[in-house]
Design an enzyme around this catalytic site. Structure first.
Site, PDB file in Angstrom:
ATOM      1  N   THR A 133      27.988 -16.285  27.368  1.00  0.00           N
ATOM      2  CA  THR A 133      29.145 -16.588  28.206  1.00  0.00           C
ATOM      3  C   THR A 133      30.464 -16.324  27.480  1.00  0.00           C
ATOM      4  O   THR A 133      30.510 -16.346  26.245  1.00  0.00           O
ATOM      5  CB  THR A 133      29.071 -18.089  28.603  1.00  0.00           C
ATOM      6  N   ASP A 134      31.519 -16.143  28.259  1.00  0.00           N
ATOM      7  CA  ASP A 134      32.855 -16.013  27.666  1.00  0.00           C
ATOM      8  C   ASP A 134      33.348 -17.343  27.090  1.00  0.00           C
ATOM      9  O   ASP A 134      34.290 -17.373  26.295  1.00  0.00           O
ATOM     10  CB  ASP A 134      33.868 -15.478  28.705  1.00  0.00           C
ATOM     11  N   GLU A 135      32.696 -18.451  27.489  1.00  0.00           N
ATOM     12  CA  GLU A 135      33.208 -19.768  27.097  1.00  0.00           C
ATOM     13  C   GLU A 135      33.098 -20.018  25.597  1.00  0.00           C
ATOM     14  O   GLU A 135      33.747 -20.911  25.063  1.00  0.00           O
ATOM     15  CB  GLU A 135      32.496 -20.873  27.898  1.00  0.00           C
ATOM     16  N   LYS A 163      25.820 -22.700  23.455  1.00  0.00           N
ATOM     17  CA  LYS A 163      25.675 -21.251  23.675  1.00  0.00           C
ATOM     18  C   LYS A 163      26.153 -20.496  22.430  1.00  0.00           C
ATOM     19  O   LYS A 163      25.549 -19.499  22.030  1.00  0.00           O
ATOM     20  CB  LYS A 163      26.463 -20.798  24.906  1.00  0.00           C
TER      21      LYS A 163
HETATM   22  P1  NAD Z   1      21.055 -21.696  36.120  1.00  0.00           P
HETATM   23  O1  NAD Z   1      21.279 -23.088  35.643  1.00  0.00           O
HETATM   24  O2  NAD Z   1      21.201 -21.375  37.550  1.00  0.00           O
HETATM   25  O3  NAD Z   1      19.622 -21.194  35.663  1.00  0.00           O
HETATM   26  C1  NAD Z   1      19.054 -21.516  34.431  1.00  0.00           C
HETATM   27  C2  NAD Z   1      17.542 -21.353  34.559  1.00  0.00           C
HETATM   28  O4  NAD Z   1      16.938 -21.669  33.294  1.00  0.00           O
HETATM   29  C3  NAD Z   1      16.923 -22.297  35.587  1.00  0.00           C
HETATM   30  O5  NAD Z   1      16.007 -21.588  36.399  1.00  0.00           O
HETATM   31  C4  NAD Z   1      16.214 -23.340  34.737  1.00  0.00           C
HETATM   32  O6  NAD Z   1      15.077 -23.908  35.375  1.00  0.00           O
HETATM   33  C5  NAD Z   1      15.838 -22.513  33.517  1.00  0.00           C
HETATM   34  N1  NAD Z   1      15.631 -23.345  32.327  1.00  0.00           N
HETATM   35  C6  NAD Z   1      16.431 -24.357  31.873  1.00  0.00           C
HETATM   36  N2  NAD Z   1      15.890 -24.904  30.774  1.00  0.00           N
HETATM   37  C7  NAD Z   1      14.735 -24.234  30.526  1.00  0.00           C
HETATM   38  C8  NAD Z   1      13.735 -24.351  29.528  1.00  0.00           C
HETATM   39  N3  NAD Z   1      13.815 -25.278  28.564  1.00  0.00           N
HETATM   40  N4  NAD Z   1      12.680 -23.510  29.569  1.00  0.00           N
HETATM   41  C9  NAD Z   1      12.577 -22.573  30.549  1.00  0.00           C
HETATM   42  N5  NAD Z   1      13.499 -22.434  31.521  1.00  0.00           N
HETATM   43  C10 NAD Z   1      14.559 -23.251  31.507  1.00  0.00           C
HETATM   44  O7  NAD Z   1      22.049 -20.830  35.222  1.00  0.00           O
HETATM   45  P2  NAD Z   1      22.717 -19.405  35.498  1.00  0.00           P
HETATM   46  O8  NAD Z   1      24.065 -19.625  36.041  1.00  0.00           O
HETATM   47  O9  NAD Z   1      21.760 -18.561  36.218  1.00  0.00           O
HETATM   48  O10 NAD Z   1      22.885 -18.885  34.004  1.00  0.00           O
HETATM   49  C11 NAD Z   1      21.893 -18.081  33.389  1.00  0.00           C
HETATM   50  C12 NAD Z   1      22.367 -17.678  31.999  1.00  0.00           C
HETATM   51  O11 NAD Z   1      23.594 -16.965  32.086  1.00  0.00           O
HETATM   52  C13 NAD Z   1      22.633 -18.868  31.074  1.00  0.00           C
HETATM   53  O12 NAD Z   1      22.194 -18.524  29.791  1.00  0.00           O
HETATM   54  C14 NAD Z   1      24.147 -19.022  31.102  1.00  0.00           C
HETATM   55  O13 NAD Z   1      24.628 -19.568  29.904  1.00  0.00           O
HETATM   56  C15 NAD Z   1      24.573 -17.578  31.266  1.00  0.00           C
HETATM   57  N6  NAD Z   1      25.869 -17.363  31.934  1.00  0.00           N
HETATM   58  C16 NAD Z   1      26.128 -17.950  33.142  1.00  0.00           C
HETATM   59  C17 NAD Z   1      27.350 -17.694  33.773  1.00  0.00           C
HETATM   60  C18 NAD Z   1      27.666 -18.286  35.130  1.00  0.00           C
HETATM   61  O14 NAD Z   1      28.785 -18.127  35.597  1.00  0.00           O
HETATM   62  N7  NAD Z   1      26.741 -18.926  35.810  1.00  0.00           N
HETATM   63  C19 NAD Z   1      28.300 -16.871  33.154  1.00  0.00           C
HETATM   64  C20 NAD Z   1      27.997 -16.291  31.915  1.00  0.00           C
HETATM   65  C21 NAD Z   1      26.765 -16.544  31.317  1.00  0.00           C
HETATM   66  P1  TYD Z   2      32.316 -24.240  37.144  1.00  0.00           P
HETATM   67  O1  TYD Z   2      31.811 -23.549  38.366  1.00  0.00           O
HETATM   68  O2  TYD Z   2      31.692 -25.537  36.757  1.00  0.00           O
HETATM   69  O3  TYD Z   2      32.243 -23.185  35.949  1.00  0.00           O
HETATM   70  P2  TYD Z   2      32.840 -23.298  34.422  1.00  0.00           P
HETATM   71  O4  TYD Z   2      33.214 -24.686  34.137  1.00  0.00           O
HETATM   72  O5  TYD Z   2      31.674 -22.834  33.626  1.00  0.00           O
HETATM   73  O6  TYD Z   2      34.002 -22.342  34.398  1.00  0.00           O
HETATM   74  O7  TYD Z   2      33.868 -24.509  37.313  1.00  0.00           O
HETATM   75  C1  TYD Z   2      34.779 -23.460  37.525  1.00  0.00           C
HETATM   76  C2  TYD Z   2      36.172 -24.045  37.486  1.00  0.00           C
HETATM   77  O8  TYD Z   2      36.328 -24.925  38.605  1.00  0.00           O
HETATM   78  C3  TYD Z   2      36.439 -24.879  36.249  1.00  0.00           C
HETATM   79  O9  TYD Z   2      37.794 -24.669  35.838  1.00  0.00           O
HETATM   80  C4  TYD Z   2      36.265 -26.305  36.724  1.00  0.00           C
HETATM   81  C5  TYD Z   2      36.671 -26.247  38.186  1.00  0.00           C
HETATM   82  N1  TYD Z   2      35.975 -27.189  39.092  1.00  0.00           N
HETATM   83  C6  TYD Z   2      36.714 -28.030  39.928  1.00  0.00           C
HETATM   84  O10 TYD Z   2      37.955 -28.008  39.935  1.00  0.00           O
HETATM   85  N2  TYD Z   2      36.033 -28.880  40.749  1.00  0.00           N
HETATM   86  C7  TYD Z   2      34.676 -28.941  40.770  1.00  0.00           C
HETATM   87  O11 TYD Z   2      34.093 -29.775  41.535  1.00  0.00           O
HETATM   88  C8  TYD Z   2      33.932 -28.067  39.925  1.00  0.00           C
HETATM   89  C9  TYD Z   2      32.432 -28.098  39.910  1.00  0.00           C
HETATM   90  C10 TYD Z   2      34.630 -27.208  39.097  1.00  0.00           C
END
Ligand code: NAD
Ligand code: TYD
Length: 353
Positions: A133-135, A163
């Site tokens: 992630t960018d975070e 991460k």
């Molecule tokens: P998500 O929470 O929707 O999915 C995560 C999946 O991992 C789920 O299916 C969960 O059951 C599985 N999981 C959790 N713990 C586990 C374990 N111990 N063993 C096996 N499986 C397990 O998350 P997402 O949004 O799909 O994110 C996927 C990846 O991408 C993550 O690594 C996250 O850090 C990264 N990512 C997400 C975003 C975003 O905006 N959602 C952005 C950048 C990177």
């Molecule tokens: P989120 O979807 O949780 O992603 P991340 O924290 O990983 O960026 O949140 C996106 C942005 O929205 C973040 O700045 C937090 C804000 N946010 C709210 O203002 N209200 C909410 O209920 C949630 C879930 C997030």
């Protein structure tokens, strides 16, 4: 030759979108390892169950024996590692699970893959792609330049710290053992199959249910939003074109303030949903800010654009409209997710805010 892939977290939001992307574009064995926790949903991949090439294994990435057995018996040459605890707010409520899955789990996978790769005499075409992630780069002020691949890590939440730890392990396995790892750091994703705890689906569902729309702080925090399909195509590109040890930023060149997104969602819902319990904008409620809330993320994606000729295809307006329509058309998907556990989480996080 086709790759034999193990996709961890393939029943989650991005993982399941990626599994579909992969099955549409590539041949070869596809094994998903997912613990099917609250965010992992069998329904996300149920349409693939009949295909002989596909296998869903319910299990934990921290289970080294299980991972080693899967790598060997399925003759895996490529791991694409999505599995993680992924929600910042949950990491604030309970960080232990984040250290366990994101750090220990990634370590377990890396170590199992190293043994597997070494036992086969280190084939040059093996890959371990770690999705991050960018975070990990921390928080930007309004005028700061965007994150590049060389921006020093400065994670601020237990989620981003865990991460960051896993990124460092993936990096170290390349430098120490020569294991062919790749790391991608991506900005905020949106699109179909996102669990309703995240900003965009949460707002869509609350508008439909006539519940308050909780905007943290002043709503001026900025995220760079990328459609999940673009993230999938970027990962595919990195996997096929990048050199072992490479790191790539992925993003949408699309910085938006939270409050602006909420306004857009209110307007789209008003237009597309028909009868709503209340005019959506009236539901907007400013609530106490998230502790340590990162102000702004922005990604410089010139490296992947130049080196690998990848660029995002979605326009945010079209992508958001399509996403809102998806949540309206797929109530059967999200209604069961509003479970007792979810309600407990929701009341705990938003109850006294
Ligand atoms: P998500 O929470 O929707 O999915 C995560 C999946 O991992 C789920 O299916 C969960 O059951 C599985 N999981 C959790 N713990 C586990 C374990 N111990 N063993 C096996 N499986 C397990 O998350 P997402 O949004 O799909 O994110 C996927 C990846 O991408 C993550 O690594 C996250 O850090 C990264 N990512 C997400 C975003 C975003 O905006 N959602 C952005 C950048 C990177
Ligand atoms: P989120 O979807 O949780 O992603 P991340 O924290 O990983 O960026 O949140 C996106 C942005 O929205 C973040 O700045 C937090 C804000 N946010 C709210 O203002 N209200 C909410 O209920 C949630 C879930 C997030």
């Amino acid at each position: 030759m086709s790759k034999q892939v193990l996709i961890t977290g393939g029943a989650g939001f991005i993982g399941s979108n990626f599994v579909h992307h992969w099955c549409q574009n590539h041949d070869g064995r596809v094994v998903v390892l997912d613990i099917l926790g609250y965010a992992g949903n069998k329904a996300n991949v149920s349409d693939l169950m009949e295909q002989a090439r596909f296998r869903l294994v319910e299990g934990d990435i921290c289970d080294g024996e299980l991972v080693a057995a899967l790598l060997a018996e399925e003759e895996i040459d490529t791991v694409i590692h999505f599995a993680a605890e992924s929600h910042v707010d949950r990491s604030i409520l309970g960080p232990a699970a984040f250290v366990q899955t994101n750090v220990v789990g990634t370590f377990t996978l890396l170590e199992a893959f190293r043994n597997h790769w070494q036992a086969k005499d280190k084939p040059a075409d093996f890959r371990f792609l770690h999705v991050s992630t960018d975070e990990v780069y921390g928080s930007l002020e309004a005028d700061d330049p965007a994150f590049t691949e060389t921006t020093p890590y400065a994670p601020n939440s237990p989620y981003s710290a865990s991460k960051a730890g896993s990124d460092h392990l993936a990096r170290a396995y390349f430098h120490t053992y020569g294991m062919p790892t790749l790391i991608t750091n991506c900005s905020n994703n949106y699109g179909p199959y996102q669990f309703p705890e995240k900003l965009i689906p949460l707002m869509c569902l609350n508008i439909l249910l006539g519940k308050p729309l909780p905007v943290y702080g002043d709503g001026q925090n900025v995220r760079d939003w990328l459609h999940v399909s673009d993230h999938c195509s970027a990962i595919d590109t990195v996997l096929h074109k990048a050199n072992p040890g490479d790191v790539y930023n992925i993003g949408g060149n699309n910085q938006v303030k939270n409050l602006d997104i909420v306004h857009q969602l209110c307007d789209l819902m008003g237009e597309l949903a028909g009868d709503l319990p209340q005019p959506p904008r009236e539901l907007i409620t400013f609530v106490t800010d998230r502790p340590g809330h990162d102000r702004r993320y922005a990604m410089d994606i010139s490296k992947i654009e130049k080196d690998l000729e990848w660029t995002p295809a979605y326009n945010f307006e079209t992508g958001l409209r399509q996403t809102v329509a998806w949540y309206l058309e797929n109530r059967d998907w999200w209604q069961p997710l509003l479970s007792e556990e979810y309600r407990g989480y929701y009341d705990n996080l938003y109850g006294d805010r």
